[in-house]
Write a protein that holds these residues in place. Sequence first.
Motif, mmCIF file in Angstrom:
data_model
loop_
_atom_site.group_PDB
_atom_site.id
_atom_site.type_symbol
_atom_site.label_atom_id
_atom_site.label_comp_id
_atom_site.label_asym_id
_atom_site.label_seq_id
_atom_site.Cartn_x
_atom_site.Cartn_y
_atom_site.Cartn_z
ATOM 1 N N PRO A 87 0.755 -1.298 0.096
ATOM 2 C CA PRO A 87 -0.076 -0.022 0.362
ATOM 3 C C PRO A 87 0.821 1.143 0.091
ATOM 4 O O PRO A 87 1.871 1.413 0.798
ATOM 5 C CB PRO A 87 -0.845 -0.094 1.259
ATOM 6 C CG PRO A 87 0.203 -0.782 2.130
ATOM 7 C CD PRO A 87 0.814 -1.824 1.245
ATOM 8 N N THR A 88 0.385 2.250 -0.615
ATOM 9 C CA THR A 88 0.876 3.573 -0.711
ATOM 10 C C THR A 88 0.597 4.367 0.528
ATOM 11 O O THR A 88 -0.790 4.274 1.010
ATOM 12 C CB THR A 88 1.006 4.253 -2.027
ATOM 13 O OG1 THR A 88 -0.508 4.305 -2.218
ATOM 14 C CG2 THR A 88 1.467 3.539 -3.241
ATOM 15 N N TYR A 89 1.316 5.069 1.028
ATOM 16 C CA TYR A 89 0.905 6.229 2.146
ATOM 17 C C TYR A 89 1.176 7.445 1.668
ATOM 18 O O TYR A 89 2.058 7.880 1.017
ATOM 19 C CB TYR A 89 2.080 5.949 3.275
ATOM 20 C CG TYR A 89 1.691 4.264 3.944
ATOM 21 C CD1 TYR A 89 0.753 4.230 4.699
ATOM 22 C CD2 TYR A 89 2.668 3.468 3.577
ATOM 23 C CE1 TYR A 89 0.722 2.796 5.119
ATOM 24 C CE2 TYR A 89 2.768 2.107 4.148
ATOM 25 C CZ TYR A 89 1.871 1.969 5.012
ATOM 26 O OH TYR A 89 1.807 0.521 5.221
ATOM 27 N N GLN A 90 -0.083 8.252 1.653
ATOM 28 C CA GLN A 90 -0.371 9.330 1.356
ATOM 29 C C GLN A 90 0.063 10.372 2.308
ATOM 30 O O GLN A 90 -0.580 10.358 3.586
ATOM 31 C CB GLN A 90 -1.596 9.670 0.616
ATOM 32 C CG GLN A 90 -1.852 8.818 -0.684
ATOM 33 C CD GLN A 90 -3.120 9.192 -1.229
ATOM 34 O OE1 GLN A 90 -3.926 9.730 -0.963
ATOM 35 N NE2 GLN A 90 -3.255 8.549 -2.596
ATOM 36 N N VAL A 91 0.770 11.267 2.220
ATOM 37 C CA VAL A 91 1.097 12.291 3.153
ATOM 38 C C VAL A 91 0.248 13.660 2.846
ATOM 39 O O VAL A 91 0.296 14.062 1.328
ATOM 40 C CB VAL A 91 2.599 12.705 3.207
ATOM 41 C CG1 VAL A 91 3.015 13.683 4.147
ATOM 42 C CG2 VAL A 91 3.367 11.519 3.341
ATOM 43 N N GLN A 92 -0.503 14.134 3.628
ATOM 44 C CA GLN A 92 -1.233 15.271 3.592
ATOM 45 C C GLN A 92 -0.356 16.574 3.404
ATOM 46 O O GLN A 92 0.422 16.927 4.286
ATOM 47 C CB GLN A 92 -2.151 15.430 4.602
ATOM 48 C CG GLN A 92 -3.116 16.430 4.317
ATOM 49 C CD GLN A 92 -3.943 16.068 3.236
ATOM 50 O OE1 GLN A 92 -4.696 15.016 3.142
ATOM 51 N NE2 GLN A 92 -4.416 17.172 2.353
ATOM 52 N N ALA A 93 -0.306 17.108 2.090
ATOM 53 C CA ALA A 93 0.398 18.372 2.065
ATOM 54 C C ALA A 93 -0.199 19.573 2.740
ATOM 55 O O ALA A 93 -1.194 19.723 2.634
ATOM 56 C CB ALA A 93 0.853 18.592 0.510
ATOM 57 N N PRO A 94 0.395 20.520 3.362
ATOM 58 C CA PRO A 94 -0.039 21.712 3.812
ATOM 59 C C PRO A 94 -0.525 22.634 2.615
ATOM 60 O O PRO A 94 0.040 22.421 1.497
ATOM 61 C CB PRO A 94 1.038 22.131 4.650
ATOM 62 C CG PRO A 94 2.394 21.772 4.005
ATOM 63 C CD PRO A 94 1.811 20.394 3.522
ATOM 64 N N LEU A 95 -1.661 23.450 2.867
ATOM 65 C CA LEU A 95 -2.023 24.427 1.742
ATOM 66 C C LEU A 95 -2.261 25.548 2.606
ATOM 67 O O LEU A 95 -2.523 25.622 3.769
ATOM 68 C CB LEU A 95 -3.442 23.655 1.564
ATOM 69 C CG LEU A 95 -4.433 24.401 0.359
ATOM 70 C CD1 LEU A 95 -3.392 24.383 -0.895
ATOM 71 C CD2 LEU A 95 -5.634 23.755 0.451
ATOM 72 N N HIS A 96 -1.876 26.656 1.770
ATOM 73 C CA HIS A 96 -2.357 28.274 2.308
ATOM 74 C C HIS A 96 -3.879 28.306 2.276
ATOM 75 O O HIS A 96 -4.311 27.891 1.169
ATOM 76 C CB HIS A 96 -1.633 29.228 1.355
ATOM 77 C CG HIS A 96 0.059 29.252 1.597
ATOM 78 N ND1 HIS A 96 0.417 29.689 2.956
ATOM 79 C CD2 HIS A 96 1.025 28.598 0.987
ATOM 80 C CE1 HIS A 96 1.539 29.707 2.828
ATOM 81 N NE2 HIS A 96 1.904 28.958 1.674
ATOM 82 N N SER A 97 -4.288 28.970 3.016
ATOM 83 C CA SER A 97 -5.759 29.571 3.066
ATOM 84 C C SER A 97 -5.916 30.518 1.786
ATOM 85 O O SER A 97 -5.126 30.870 1.143
ATOM 86 C CB SER A 97 -6.259 30.026 4.446
ATOM 87 O OG SER A 97 -5.334 31.509 4.541
#
Length: 124
Positions: A35-45
């Motif tokens: 399984p691939t693990y997805q990392v949540q990338a930060p996002l600017h508001s």
Amino acid sequence: MQNKWWTNLAEETQHYADTGNTRAFYEALRAVYSPTYQVQAPLHSSDGNNLLTDKESILRCWAEHFGNLFADKRQVQEESIRRIPQHAERVELDEPPTQEEVKVAIAKLKCHKAPGVDGLPAEV
């Protein structure tokens, strides 16, 4: 024990490749690479001041973005609509396909493939 698992998987994958069983070959490759693990990338508001890191706020930001993008606030000028070239209406598309056309379309399907994203197997 882990080395034995890798060895068995490699031999099995090579066997599928040698025999031309592409479906089983790619399933074996998927077993290796997933399984691939997805990392949540930060996002600017949307205002650009805050950095969103939690999943809920990121999803809310994307929902707001696409809500604004596809909102009905946009208007099209009449002149732009008139400039779109008009084509003749194709009434032959209103007729249901003949049995011969259906047979030809089914014959063109590849093995184990369905013609769309509906999830139905081609045999159905």
